[in-house]
Design a protein around this motif. Structure first.
Motif, PDB file in Angstrom:
ATOM      1  N   GLU A  60      16.014  81.500  68.249  1.00  0.00           N
ATOM      2  CA  GLU A  60      14.960  82.408  67.798  1.00  0.00           C
ATOM      3  C   GLU A  60      13.583  81.762  67.943  1.00  0.00           C
ATOM      4  O   GLU A  60      13.341  80.663  67.456  1.00  0.00           O
ATOM      5  CB  GLU A  60      15.186  82.819  66.351  1.00  0.00           C
ATOM      6  N   GLY A  61      12.703  82.456  68.673  1.00  0.00           N
ATOM      7  CA  GLY A  61      11.343  81.989  68.855  1.00  0.00           C
ATOM      8  C   GLY A  61      11.140  80.960  69.946  1.00  0.00           C
ATOM      9  O   GLY A  61      10.029  80.513  70.181  1.00  0.00           O
ATOM     10  N   GLN A  62      12.218  80.562  70.638  1.00  0.00           N
ATOM     11  CA  GLN A  62      12.123  79.555  71.697  1.00  0.00           C
ATOM     12  C   GLN A  62      12.146  80.234  73.064  1.00  0.00           C
ATOM     13  O   GLN A  62      13.181  80.709  73.516  1.00  0.00           O
ATOM     14  CB  GLN A  62      13.284  78.558  71.611  1.00  0.00           C
ATOM     15  N   PHE A  63      11.003  80.264  73.736  1.00  0.00           N
ATOM     16  CA  PHE A  63      10.878  80.892  75.051  1.00  0.00           C
ATOM     17  C   PHE A  63      10.409  79.917  76.119  1.00  0.00           C
ATOM     18  O   PHE A  63      10.731  80.079  77.290  1.00  0.00           O
ATOM     19  CB  PHE A  63       9.896  82.070  75.003  1.00  0.00           C
ATOM     20  N   PHE A  64       9.637  78.896  75.723  1.00  0.00           N
ATOM     21  CA  PHE A  64       9.090  77.963  76.702  1.00  0.00           C
ATOM     22  C   PHE A  64      10.157  77.000  77.208  1.00  0.00           C
ATOM     23  O   PHE A  64      11.055  76.605  76.463  1.00  0.00           O
ATOM     24  CB  PHE A  64       7.954  77.143  76.082  1.00  0.00           C
ATOM     25  N   ASP A  65      10.026  76.607  78.493  1.00  0.00           N
ATOM     26  CA  ASP A  65      10.883  75.562  79.034  1.00  0.00           C
ATOM     27  C   ASP A  65      10.427  74.221  78.452  1.00  0.00           C
ATOM     28  O   ASP A  65       9.467  74.164  77.670  1.00  0.00           O
ATOM     29  CB  ASP A  65      10.866  75.563  80.564  1.00  0.00           C
ATOM     30  N   ASP A  66      11.106  73.147  78.827  1.00  0.00           N
ATOM     31  CA  ASP A  66      10.795  71.825  78.272  1.00  0.00           C
ATOM     32  C   ASP A  66       9.389  71.346  78.620  1.00  0.00           C
ATOM     33  O   ASP A  66       8.823  70.531  77.899  1.00  0.00           O
ATOM     34  CB  ASP A  66      11.811  70.786  78.755  1.00  0.00           C
ATOM     35  N   THR A  67       8.821  71.845  79.714  1.00  0.00           N
ATOM     36  CA  THR A  67       7.486  71.419  80.119  1.00  0.00           C
ATOM     37  C   THR A  67       6.389  72.214  79.429  1.00  0.00           C
ATOM     38  O   THR A  67       5.225  71.847  79.474  1.00  0.00           O
ATOM     39  CB  THR A  67       7.286  71.569  81.645  1.00  0.00           C
ATOM     40  N   GLY A  68       6.747  73.365  78.821  1.00  0.00           N
ATOM     41  CA  GLY A  68       5.755  74.235  78.197  1.00  0.00           C
ATOM     42  C   GLY A  68       4.973  75.049  79.214  1.00  0.00           C
ATOM     43  O   GLY A  68       3.963  75.655  78.885  1.00  0.00           O
ATOM     44  N   ARG A  69       5.452  75.095  80.454  1.00  0.00           N
ATOM     45  CA  ARG A  69       4.739  75.789  81.530  1.00  0.00           C
ATOM     46  C   ARG A  69       5.284  77.183  81.807  1.00  0.00           C
ATOM     47  O   ARG A  69       4.572  78.038  82.310  1.00  0.00           O
ATOM     48  CB  ARG A  69       4.832  74.932  82.810  1.00  0.00           C
TER      49      ARG A  69
END
Length: 121
Positions: A60-69
């Motif tokens: 829940e609430g996690q959409f970004f990949d590990d790089t935040g890009r």
């Protein structure tokens, strides 16, 4: 004419961080939506992958990949640009449905449109 609906405090959206979820009516159906911050700007989208219409977050609430890009669909790996919702790779069929946001006095607001309405309880 659109209505501005208070979503959250501006401080709740951290660059590349967890999303703030909210509910909308889109095309006559209840949908989850999410707001994120990317490069200092707040953005919001329906939580619905364009490849297969299902929610995208792996937690829940996690959409970004590990790089935040990139915003990622946890099921099929479709990647979307956080600032536009455009397909950036993977099995996309177009981009994400963008929801208009504004910020004023430390508060983020989302805006209704003819095809996008507030959920009434």
């Amino acid at each position: 004419m659109t209505d501005a609906i208070e979503l959250c405090a501006s401080a709740d959206l951290i660059d590349g961080g967890r999303a703030v979820a909210f509910d909308v009516i889109y095309a006559g159906q209840s949908n989850r939506a999410f707001a994120i911050r990317f490069e200092g700007q707040a953005h919001a989208y329906l939580n619905r992958c364009s490849h297969v219409p299902m929610e995208m977050d792996y937690q829940e609430g996690q959409f970004f990949d590990d790089t935040g890009r990139w915003l990622l669909c946890s099921t099929h790996g479709a990647a979307y640009a956080p600032d536009s919702g455009a397909c950036a790779g993977g099995p996309c069929r177009g981009g994400l449905v963008k929801i208009k946001l504004t910020e004023s006095n430390g508060t983020v607001y989302w805006h209704t449109e003819p095809q996008l309405k507030s959920v009434e309880f």
